[in-house]
Design an enzyme around this catalytic site. Structure first.
Site, short mmCIF file in Angstrom:
data_model
loop_
_atom_site.label_atom_id
_atom_site.label_comp_id
_atom_site.label_asym_id
_atom_site.label_seq_id
_atom_site.Cartn_x
_atom_site.Cartn_y
_atom_site.Cartn_z
N ASP A 52 -11.03 2.73 4.12
CA ASP A 52 -11.80 1.60 3.91
C ASP A 52 -13.07 1.39 3.86
O ASP A 52 -13.67 0.57 3.36
CB ASP A 52 -11.07 0.24 4.78
N LYS A 89 0.83 -1.29 -0.04
CA LYS A 89 -0.01 0.04 0.08
C LYS A 89 0.80 1.00 0.01
O LYS A 89 0.69 2.18 -0.90
CB LYS A 89 -0.92 0.10 1.33
N GLN A 135 -5.14 -1.82 9.57
CA GLN A 135 -4.88 -3.19 8.67
C GLN A 135 -5.39 -4.26 9.59
O GLN A 135 -5.22 -4.51 10.86
CB GLN A 135 -3.48 -3.57 8.45
N1 GUN Z 1 -7.18 -7.02 5.57
C1 GUN Z 1 -7.51 -7.82 4.30
N2 GUN Z 1 -8.08 -6.88 3.63
C2 GUN Z 1 -7.90 -5.73 3.89
C3 GUN Z 1 -8.63 -4.55 3.49
O1 GUN Z 1 -9.07 -4.22 2.55
N3 GUN Z 1 -8.16 -3.73 4.42
C4 GUN Z 1 -7.74 -3.50 5.61
N4 GUN Z 1 -7.70 -2.66 6.50
N5 GUN Z 1 -7.31 -4.53 6.04
C5 GUN Z 1 -7.38 -5.71 5.43
#
Ligand code: GUN
Length: 280
Positions: A116, A49, A93
């Protein structure tokens, strides 16, 4: 001929457009990714990311916190980020360690910085048929990929396998908003193959190799959200690609399908939040 849906190519196109857009903005978005503990998969995702954000001109910071951080300490960090005017996007996350109350943590993020779309406020807007500040990145990416290949959703039977808050549930809602008929299946579904055989579009976000060609009708569209390493160390999805790709009209590969689209959507969300912040 089966069409292999190229998520990498579309990701690169989206990122190129965003890079140009960001170069013309007065402000730089600042994304803070909170990473708790040492989950190896999370580490890869978080670094990815940051890498792609910086590639296109987004400032990205990873805030690493120890596995034993308390819910209160994490809430304090989020509060500080909420108050910091330079921070335009916050991502926690997942998964979080089990001792942390995930709902309390996600609820603490300001909805207008919730990149998100996982706060109850933003999911509430989505489920109310309104526009959230951000749509969850993987569902957004899947819809963008389907649109790119001109796959109509209106009136189609979409079968989503998996009911997570991250993919299955928001995706089902977003598909409903596009006038699809949606069936959500999961680990307790009794007659999975009977249901998947009726899918015009099948999305598997269940984890584990579960979708075989004899579970699908010919010429369906297959979206594979799964990702894991098999015994030979090869990355695989939920779908048996070798056999299913012979009968599907369209299919996403793993890797190179949904994963890159999630990244592209996260970057789109980050830029959207800044644009909607009233700061530019
Ligand atoms: N863990 C797996 N996929 C995601 C996501 O799209 N966002 C976040 N924050 N954690 C994740």
């Amino acid at each position: 001929m089966t069409v292999i849906m190229d998520g990498k190519k579309l990701r690169d196109k989206i990122l190129e457009e965003l890079k140009i857009k960001l170069a013309n903005l007065r402000l730089v978005p600042k994304l803070v990714v909170i990473s708790v503990g040492d989950d190896p998969a999370s580490k890869i995702y978080v670094n990815n990311k940051k890498k792609y954000a910086e590639k296109i001109g987004i400032e990205a910071v990873i805030l690493k916190l120890p596995e034993d951080v308390t819910t209160d300490a994490l809430l304090d960090r989020i509060d500080a980020l909420n108050r910091d005017p330079a921070v335009t996007a916050i991502l926690v996350q997942l998964p979080l360690p089990v001792h942390i109350n995930k709902l309390d943590i996600l609820s603490a993020i300001l909805p207008e910085k919730d990149v998100d779309g996982f706060t109850p406020y933003n999911s509430g807007l989505l489920f109310s048929g309104a526009k959230p500040y951000a749509y969850p990145a993987t569902p957004r990416g899947i819809l963008r990929l389907l649109d790119e290949y001109n796959i109509e959703l209106d009136g189609k039977h979409v079968v989503v396998v998996g009911r997570s808050n991250i993919v299955g549930k928001p995706l089902a809602q977003m598909m409903l908003n596009r006038n699809a008929t949606v069936t959500v299946c999961h680990s307790h579904t009794k007659n999975l193959a009977e249901i998947t055989k009726t899918a015009d579009i099948l999305v598997s976000a269940a984890g584990g190799k579960i979708i075989e060609d004899n579970m699908l009708k010919s010429n369906c569209v297959v979206i594979d959200v799964g990702i894991f390493r098999d015994d030979n160390g090869k990355l695989r999805g939920d779908v048996n690609f070798e056999t299913v790709s012979k009968i599907a009209s369209h299919i996403t590969p793993v890797p190179g399908g949904v994963g890159p689209m999630t990244i592209a959507s996260l970057m789109l969300n980050t830029v959207d939040l800044l644009e909607n912040s009233g700061k530019i």
